[in-house]
Design a protein around this motif. Structure first.
Motif, PDB file in Angstrom:
ATOM      1  N   GLU A 251       0.927  -1.153   0.040  1.00 17.61           N
ATOM      2  CA  GLU A 251       0.019   0.196  -0.015  1.00 17.61           C
ATOM      3  C   GLU A 251       0.703   1.280   0.150  1.00 17.61           C
ATOM      4  O   GLU A 251       0.522   2.239  -0.677  1.00 17.61           O
ATOM      5  CB  GLU A 251      -0.808   0.171   1.167  1.00 17.61           C
ATOM      6  CG  GLU A 251      -2.230  -0.857   1.079  1.00 17.61           C
ATOM      7  CD  GLU A 251      -3.098  -0.425  -0.014  1.00 17.61           C
ATOM      8  OE1 GLU A 251      -3.152   0.761  -0.369  1.00 17.61           O
ATOM      9  OE2 GLU A 251      -3.712  -1.332  -0.496  1.00 17.61           O
ATOM     10  N   GLY A 252       1.886   1.337   0.905  1.00 17.58           N
ATOM     11  CA  GLY A 252       2.707   2.495   1.011  1.00 17.58           C
ATOM     12  C   GLY A 252       3.422   3.021  -0.238  1.00 17.58           C
ATOM     13  O   GLY A 252       3.384   4.008  -0.598  1.00 17.58           O
ATOM     14  N   ILE A 253       3.819   1.762  -1.036  1.00 16.27           N
ATOM     15  CA  ILE A 253       4.493   2.002  -2.365  1.00 16.27           C
ATOM     16  C   ILE A 253       3.403   2.433  -3.587  1.00 16.27           C
ATOM     17  O   ILE A 253       3.587   3.204  -4.136  1.00 16.27           O
ATOM     18  CB  ILE A 253       5.394   0.745  -2.801  1.00 16.27           C
ATOM     19  CG1 ILE A 253       6.504   0.721  -1.754  1.00 16.27           C
ATOM     20  CG2 ILE A 253       5.718   1.231  -4.249  1.00 16.27           C
ATOM     21  CD1 ILE A 253       7.246  -0.579  -1.957  1.00 16.27           C
ATOM     22  N   GLY A 255       0.665   4.101  -2.820  1.00 13.77           N
ATOM     23  CA  GLY A 255       0.386   5.389  -2.870  1.00 13.77           C
ATOM     24  C   GLY A 255       1.362   6.537  -3.505  1.00 13.77           C
ATOM     25  O   GLY A 255       1.112   7.694  -3.888  1.00 13.77           O
ATOM     26  N   ASP A 256       2.625   6.070  -3.547  1.00 14.01           N
ATOM     27  CA  ASP A 256       3.658   6.865  -4.277  1.00 14.01           C
ATOM     28  C   ASP A 256       3.721   6.852  -5.548  1.00 14.01           C
ATOM     29  O   ASP A 256       4.237   7.617  -6.320  1.00 14.01           O
ATOM     30  CB  ASP A 256       5.173   6.587  -3.961  1.00 14.01           C
ATOM     31  CG  ASP A 256       5.019   6.912  -2.150  1.00 14.01           C
ATOM     32  OD1 ASP A 256       4.104   7.856  -1.718  1.00 14.01           O
ATOM     33  OD2 ASP A 256       5.881   6.353  -1.348  1.00 14.01           O
ATOM     34  N   ILE A 257       3.002   5.961  -6.195  1.00 13.27           N
ATOM     35  CA  ILE A 257       3.153   5.779  -7.694  1.00 13.27           C
ATOM     36  C   ILE A 257       2.139   6.750  -8.250  1.00 13.27           C
ATOM     37  O   ILE A 257       1.337   7.057  -8.212  1.00 13.27           O
ATOM     38  CB  ILE A 257       2.511   4.414  -7.970  1.00 13.27           C
ATOM     39  CG1 ILE A 257       3.679   3.240  -7.814  1.00 13.27           C
ATOM     40  CG2 ILE A 257       2.384   4.040  -9.612  1.00 13.27           C
ATOM     41  CD1 ILE A 257       3.121   1.793  -7.823  1.00 13.27           C
ATOM     42  N   GLU A 258       2.882   7.436  -9.491  1.00  9.07           N
ATOM     43  CA  GLU A 258       2.322   8.226 -10.205  1.00  9.07           C
ATOM     44  C   GLU A 258       1.886   7.604 -11.577  1.00  9.07           C
ATOM     45  O   GLU A 258       2.532   6.461 -11.998  1.00  9.07           O
ATOM     46  CB  GLU A 258       3.102   9.490 -10.553  1.00  9.07           C
ATOM     47  CG  GLU A 258       3.278  10.392  -9.485  1.00  9.07           C
ATOM     48  CD  GLU A 258       4.423  11.636  -9.744  1.00  9.07           C
ATOM     49  OE1 GLU A 258       4.378  11.857 -10.667  1.00  9.07           O
ATOM     50  OE2 GLU A 258       4.678  12.125  -8.562  1.00  9.07           O
ATOM     51  N   ASN A 308       4.013   0.329 -14.642  1.00  5.48           N
ATOM     52  CA  ASN A 308       3.748   1.673 -14.136  1.00  5.48           C
ATOM     53  C   ASN A 308       3.909   2.489 -15.514  1.00  5.48           C
ATOM     54  O   ASN A 308       4.778   2.628 -16.060  1.00  5.48           O
ATOM     55  CB  ASN A 308       4.450   2.012 -13.160  1.00  5.48           C
ATOM     56  CG  ASN A 308       4.141   3.524 -12.722  1.00  5.48           C
ATOM     57  OD1 ASN A 308       5.272   4.332 -12.325  1.00  5.48           O
ATOM     58  ND2 ASN A 308       3.053   3.930 -13.010  1.00  5.48           N
ATOM     59  N   ASN A 310       3.660   6.227 -17.286  1.00  4.94           N
ATOM     60  CA  ASN A 310       3.512   7.701 -17.446  1.00  4.94           C
ATOM     61  C   ASN A 310       3.383   8.518 -18.470  1.00  4.94           C
ATOM     62  O   ASN A 310       4.371   7.983 -19.468  1.00  4.94           O
ATOM     63  CB  ASN A 310       4.424   8.149 -16.297  1.00  4.94           C
ATOM     64  CG  ASN A 310       3.825   8.360 -14.996  1.00  4.94           C
ATOM     65  OD1 ASN A 310       3.179   9.011 -14.557  1.00  4.94           O
ATOM     66  ND2 ASN A 310       4.728   7.468 -14.183  1.00  4.94           N
TER      67      ASN A 310
END
Ligand SMILES: Nc1ncnc2c1ncn2[C@@H]1O[C@H](COP(=O)(O)OP(=O)(O)O)[C@@H](O)[C@H]1O
Ligand SMILES: [Mg+2]
Length: 335
Positions: A251-253, A255-258, A308, A310
């Motif tokens: 979860e922590g990671i 949250g940081d993913i754009e 991921n 972007n």
């Protein structure tokens, strides 16, 4: 070997009416290891128990080896049952009897002579790897060994069919593997048809060739295991597959993913590289692989990647569309 035709079972209790099995129809071929998977309460055990008529369908037919088991008289049913072995999650051994007596029980019941029994039991114990445990009591055996006794007992009357109700759900990972290997070996060596229930996709994936997914009494999907795994259709199947792949990003990671996180699933080992590089060449986006693995199901590879992505919204949408068209599935799981 088994043909379910419109099988339904309803339980009427004081509190409620439960439609445990609803209009189920499918076939299990001779020599198959067929899996039934589904969450707890889906109706798996109730359906399985119709095969030896421990549970009588309220409507529908269950054909076993060409005979409708639901209409047999007592004596014919007893005969038919002798050819059907069953193993259970909690082994169901008799604790006051040694391994030898547990294994020989079905032969005794079917009227075999002491001579026949004393010839057969050592062979059975050898098949399940317990030759040295004939005179040990169940209380002194490990879970895996108890299940081996269960398997030997199930095969005692030369069964053609082995029903397995969550046979490894009480066992650790290592022992689970050894029991599944044993069931697989028995199927291959003796051509015994296996119908196996599990709530775990991993169990199904490791030995079954075909699988039915049950939910709320119904079969919601039926396919060969590879197709079911690499291209699940029903939401329940998708959940079970996702759970089994266990490719969670903490979860922590997360949250940081754009940008978007996309799960890409592809068949075959080499197919993906050109697709990913073509995709980036076509659309100016950044792509970062966060997780990846290859699964082998029935010796066929299936790859899963979490990427991921972007970039400009349009490009990202187009690229995902391109992935969807060129892989088995591509799903946005976070954006
Ligand atoms: N003998 C019974 N009497 C009443 N309800 C039952 C009985 N056996 C099973 N059920 C109900 O039928 C449904 C299916 O149960 P079961 O076949 O054991 O599911 P599973 O094996 O998939 O966990 C559940 O809701 C269960 O509570
Ligand atoms: Mg059950």
């Amino acid at each position: 070997m088994i043909k379910f035709e419109n099988v339904s079972i309803t339980f009427n209790t004081k509190k409620a009416t439960v439609n445990a099995v609803r209009n189920v129809s499918f076939e299990v071929n001779k020599g198959d290891i067929f899996g039934i998977v589904g969450t707890s309460g889906a109706g798996k055990s109730t359906l399985l128990r119709t095969v030896n008529l421990l549970e009588k369908p309220c409507s529908g037919k269950v054909n076993v080896d060409g005979v409708d088991i639901t209409v047999l008289d007592k004596q014919s049913l007893r005969k038919a049952r002798q050819k059907i072995g069953m193993i259970f999650q909690h082994y169901n051994l008799i604790h006051t009897k040694a391994v030898y007596e547990n294994v020989s029980l079905p032969m005794k019941i079917s009227g075999k002579s002491t001579k026949e029994i004393s010839k057969r039991v050592p062979d059975l114990l050898e098949i399940v790897g317990l030759s040295d445990k004939a005179h040990i009591y169940p209380g002194q055996l490990s879970g895996g060994q108890k299940q081996r006794v269960g398997i030997a007992r199930a095969l005692a009357n030369e069964s053609q069919l082995l029903l397995c109700d969550e046979p490894t759900s009480a066992l650790d990972l290592e022992t689970t593997k050894s029991i599944l290997d044993l069931i697989h070996d028995i199927n291959k060596k003796y051509g015994i048809t296996v119908l196996l229930i599990s709530h775990e996709m991993d169990v199904i994936k490791s030995i079954c060739s075909r699988v039915a997914v049950m939910s709320e009494g119904e079969v919601v999907e039926l396919n060969d295991v590879y197709s079911l795994f690499s291209n699940p259709q029903h939401e329940i199947t998708k959940q079970l597959v996702r759970h089994s792949l266990n490719m969670k990003i903490p979860e922590g990671i997360l949250g940081d993913i754009e940008g978007k996180l996309v799960r890409v699933l592809y068949r075959g080992t080499s197919a993906l590289n050109p697709i990913l590089s073509n995709a980036i060449r076509k659309y100016p986006v950044d792509m970062n692989i966060l997780h990846g693995r290859i699964e082998y199901i029935n010796n066929q590879p299936m790859g899963v990647l979490l990427v991921n992505i972007n970039g400009e919204n349009n490009d990202v949408v187009n690229l995902i569309h391109y992935l969807k068209e060129n892989t088995a599935t591509a799903e946005v799981i976070h954006d």
